[in-house]
Design a protein around this motif. Structure first.
Motif, PDB file in Angstrom:
ATOM      1  N   TYR A 113      22.597  -6.340  26.917  1.00  0.00           N
ATOM      2  CA  TYR A 113      23.991  -6.478  26.474  1.00  0.00           C
ATOM      3  C   TYR A 113      24.629  -7.762  27.008  1.00  0.00           C
ATOM      4  O   TYR A 113      25.344  -8.466  26.288  1.00  0.00           O
ATOM      5  CB  TYR A 113      24.794  -5.257  26.912  1.00  0.00           C
ATOM      6  CG  TYR A 113      26.272  -5.356  26.629  1.00  0.00           C
ATOM      7  CD1 TYR A 113      26.748  -5.666  25.352  1.00  0.00           C
ATOM      8  CD2 TYR A 113      27.212  -5.132  27.636  1.00  0.00           C
ATOM      9  CE1 TYR A 113      28.111  -5.745  25.085  1.00  0.00           C
ATOM     10  CE2 TYR A 113      28.580  -5.213  27.383  1.00  0.00           C
ATOM     11  CZ  TYR A 113      29.020  -5.527  26.107  1.00  0.00           C
ATOM     12  OH  TYR A 113      30.363  -5.611  25.844  1.00  0.00           O
ATOM     13  N   THR A 171      21.180 -12.441  23.342  1.00  0.00           N
ATOM     14  CA  THR A 171      21.394 -11.322  22.414  1.00  0.00           C
ATOM     15  C   THR A 171      22.880 -11.128  22.091  1.00  0.00           C
ATOM     16  O   THR A 171      23.278 -10.112  21.554  1.00  0.00           O
ATOM     17  CB  THR A 171      20.833 -10.014  23.001  1.00  0.00           C
ATOM     18  OG1 THR A 171      21.429  -9.779  24.287  1.00  0.00           O
ATOM     19  CG2 THR A 171      19.327 -10.068  23.147  1.00  0.00           C
ATOM     20  N   GLU A 172      23.691 -12.138  22.419  1.00  0.00           N
ATOM     21  CA  GLU A 172      25.136 -12.031  22.205  1.00  0.00           C
ATOM     22  C   GLU A 172      25.471 -11.813  20.733  1.00  0.00           C
ATOM     23  O   GLU A 172      26.383 -11.072  20.395  1.00  0.00           O
ATOM     24  CB  GLU A 172      25.826 -13.296  22.717  1.00  0.00           C
ATOM     25  CG  GLU A 172      27.337 -13.212  22.686  1.00  0.00           C
ATOM     26  CD  GLU A 172      28.000 -14.406  23.364  1.00  0.00           C
ATOM     27  OE1 GLU A 172      29.233 -14.416  23.451  1.00  0.00           O
ATOM     28  OE2 GLU A 172      27.266 -15.331  23.807  1.00  0.00           O
ATOM     29  N   HIS A 173      24.719 -12.477  19.867  1.00  0.00           N
ATOM     30  CA  HIS A 173      24.950 -12.320  18.425  1.00  0.00           C
ATOM     31  C   HIS A 173      23.748 -11.670  17.753  1.00  0.00           C
ATOM     32  O   HIS A 173      23.414 -11.976  16.614  1.00  0.00           O
ATOM     33  CB  HIS A 173      25.251 -13.677  17.797  1.00  0.00           C
ATOM     34  CG  HIS A 173      26.447 -14.362  18.369  1.00  0.00           C
ATOM     35  ND1 HIS A 173      27.730 -13.880  18.191  1.00  0.00           N
ATOM     36  CD2 HIS A 173      26.554 -15.471  19.148  1.00  0.00           C
ATOM     37  CE1 HIS A 173      28.586 -14.676  18.827  1.00  0.00           C
ATOM     38  NE2 HIS A 173      27.907 -15.636  19.405  1.00  0.00           N
ATOM     39  N   ASN A 228      22.987 -10.402  13.680  1.00  0.00           N
ATOM     40  CA  ASN A 228      24.025 -10.879  12.758  1.00  0.00           C
ATOM     41  C   ASN A 228      23.433 -11.404  11.457  1.00  0.00           C
ATOM     42  O   ASN A 228      24.142 -12.005  10.645  1.00  0.00           O
ATOM     43  CB  ASN A 228      24.896 -11.946  13.417  1.00  0.00           C
ATOM     44  CG  ASN A 228      24.128 -13.219  13.779  1.00  0.00           C
ATOM     45  OD1 ASN A 228      22.938 -13.344  13.502  1.00  0.00           O
ATOM     46  ND2 ASN A 228      24.805 -14.149  14.402  1.00  0.00           N
ATOM     47  N   SER A 271      25.926  -1.905  13.771  1.00  0.00           N
ATOM     48  CA  SER A 271      27.200  -2.603  13.563  1.00  0.00           C
ATOM     49  C   SER A 271      27.075  -3.745  12.561  1.00  0.00           C
ATOM     50  O   SER A 271      28.065  -4.134  11.927  1.00  0.00           O
ATOM     51  CB  SER A 271      27.720  -3.151  14.896  1.00  0.00           C
ATOM     52  OG  SER A 271      27.986  -2.103  15.811  1.00  0.00           O
ATOM     53  N   ASN A 272      25.870  -4.281  12.426  1.00  0.00           N
ATOM     54  CA  ASN A 272      25.659  -5.448  11.563  1.00  0.00           C
ATOM     55  C   ASN A 272      24.778  -5.149  10.356  1.00  0.00           C
ATOM     56  O   ASN A 272      24.223  -6.061   9.747  1.00  0.00           O
ATOM     57  CB  ASN A 272      25.027  -6.579  12.382  1.00  0.00           C
ATOM     58  CG  ASN A 272      25.967  -7.131  13.438  1.00  0.00           C
ATOM     59  OD1 ASN A 272      26.880  -7.884  13.140  1.00  0.00           O
ATOM     60  ND2 ASN A 272      25.747  -6.742  14.680  1.00  0.00           N
ATOM     61  N   ASN A 318      22.218  -0.110  18.357  1.00  0.00           N
ATOM     62  CA  ASN A 318      23.671  -0.091  18.194  1.00  0.00           C
ATOM     63  C   ASN A 318      24.149  -1.351  17.480  1.00  0.00           C
ATOM     64  O   ASN A 318      24.987  -1.297  16.572  1.00  0.00           O
ATOM     65  CB  ASN A 318      24.323   0.038  19.570  1.00  0.00           C
ATOM     66  CG  ASN A 318      25.835   0.067  19.531  1.00  0.00           C
ATOM     67  OD1 ASN A 318      26.470  -0.919  19.176  1.00  0.00           O
ATOM     68  ND2 ASN A 318      26.413   1.189  19.931  1.00  0.00           N
ATOM     69  N   GLN A 319      23.602  -2.501  17.881  1.00  0.00           N
ATOM     70  CA  GLN A 319      24.004  -3.763  17.269  1.00  0.00           C
ATOM     71  C   GLN A 319      23.528  -3.885  15.828  1.00  0.00           C
ATOM     72  O   GLN A 319      24.223  -4.422  14.968  1.00  0.00           O
ATOM     73  CB  GLN A 319      23.471  -4.933  18.099  1.00  0.00           C
ATOM     74  CG  GLN A 319      24.121  -5.055  19.466  1.00  0.00           C
ATOM     75  CD  GLN A 319      25.624  -5.179  19.368  1.00  0.00           C
ATOM     76  OE1 GLN A 319      26.141  -6.202  18.907  1.00  0.00           O
ATOM     77  NE2 GLN A 319      26.349  -4.156  19.784  1.00  0.00           N
TER      78      GLN A 319
END
Length: 347
Positions: free
Chosen positions: A128, A133-135, A138, A164-165, A160-161
């Motif tokens: 996290y 891995t910030e983006h 995407n 969201s994307n 989770n990411q």
């Protein structure tokens, strides 16, 4: 006598805090993105607090935040130091952290600079807080996403990411990427939601479907239930500030173009019908107002590729997309008007 050395995973998610000088007697757990909705609470005394999340209610790790209600009666999130990004000269912080099955420990002193607390490193928070891995997910580099998941197939943060994307991906890509996680995560609620979303996606060149939506009188009607040269669909929500700011401009469009030229339809993604009805009463929008029922919300959002509000989509009489606008902009009124005039003049 036989003994087993099989490792078993904990069922509960626990947050244990040892933080000095928090100016509150109670702390609240929230989702990192919905910090005004309290999920659980914990008493703060002797510089300690603990959340033991009920596994029957909280099935899977998620991005969380801890809040207090300050002396001005406003919600304030605890800032968590990003230990992957900080250096000897400065510390960087965020208001979120990733939960794990098992214990997450938070330590520090609220009275330090910027009221920042520290989290004891975990595998999930390593990902996290990692700038690499910030983006993540995407959609810009699917190969990198696949490579990262293969390296961390048990990471709820990565899943989770992706959740969201998910709108960045085709149905085929989502199926491929989900298949890279381990069996436990492939069977998770996040993965199930992604798979369901993928099943609703339509080809970009295909005409839009004609879903049944709900009127303020609780009647079910087809979205495309009239004839016009062009449809203007406005996806919004009562809780969306920019959506409400856009309404005066939409009223101007309604005055400029009659319904037989532009069929305007506001489509709410509200999950609270009373909030939606109240907003309509307050705003007095004199064009068709529709609501997506909760059980159809994921489907309609996938079919129309609505990933944010406000989203405005112009559609021709064959139900094919002409142009879309995402987000509020005070210049949109001119963009809308110019586009409609240009399209109608060609026809």
């Amino acid at each position: 006598m036989l003994y087993s050395c099989i490792e078993t995973k904990p069922d509960n998610m626990i947050i244990t805090g040892h933080v000095k000088n928090i100016p509150a007697k109670k702390l609240y757990l929230t989702d990192a993105y919905q910090w005004n909705l309290f999920l659980d609470s914990s008493i703060y005394e002797n510089n300690k607090f603990q959340f033991i999340l009920d596994s029957s209610k909280f099935h899977e790790p998620f991005l969380a935040s801890i809040c207090i209600v300050n002396y001005k009666n406003k919600i304030e999130q605890l800032a968590v130091i990003n230990y992957k990004k900080s250096n000897s000269k400065d510390t960087f912080a965020t208001t979120g952290f990733m939960l794990s099955l098992g214990n997450v420990e938070i330590v520090g002193d609220y009275n330090n600079k910027f009221h920042r607390v520290s989290i004891i490193p975990t595998e999930e928070n390593d990902l996290y807080f990692d700038p690499k891995t910030e983006h993540f997910a995407n959609g810009k580099n699917v190969a990198t996403v696949k490579k990262t998941i293969k390296k961390h197939p048990s990471s709820y943060f990565l899943l989770n990411q992706l959740h969201s994307n998910k709108h960045f991906y085709s149905a085929k890509q989502l199926k491929e990427v989900i298949g890279l996680f381990n069996t436990e995560l492939q069977n998770s609620a996040y993965a199930s939601n992604i798979k369901q979303y993928a099943s609703f996606l339509i080809e970009k060149v295909a005409p839009f479907p004609n879903p049944l939506l709900v009127t303020s009188n609780e009647e079910n009607v087809l979205l495309f239930n009239d004839k016009a040269k062009i449809y203007m669909l406005i996806f919004w929500a009562s809780w969306c500030g920019p959506c409400r700011m856009e309404i005066p401009y939409l009223k101007a469009i309604r005055k400029e173009f009659p319904n037989e030229i532009v069929s305007m339809k506001s489509i709410s993604i509200d999950e609270s019908i009373p909030n939606w009805l109240l907003a309509m009463k307050q705003e007095k929008m004199d064009w068709q107002q529709l609501l997506i029922s909760n059980d159809e919300l994921l489907k309609v959002k996938a079919q129309f590729s609505v990933n944010a509000v406000i989203t405005v989509i112009f559609i021709d009489s064959n139900k094919k997309e002409l142009k879309r606008f995402v987000g509020y902009n005070e210049k949109n009124i001119n963009e809308y008007s110019d586009f409609i005039h240009h399209y109608v003049s060609k026809k």
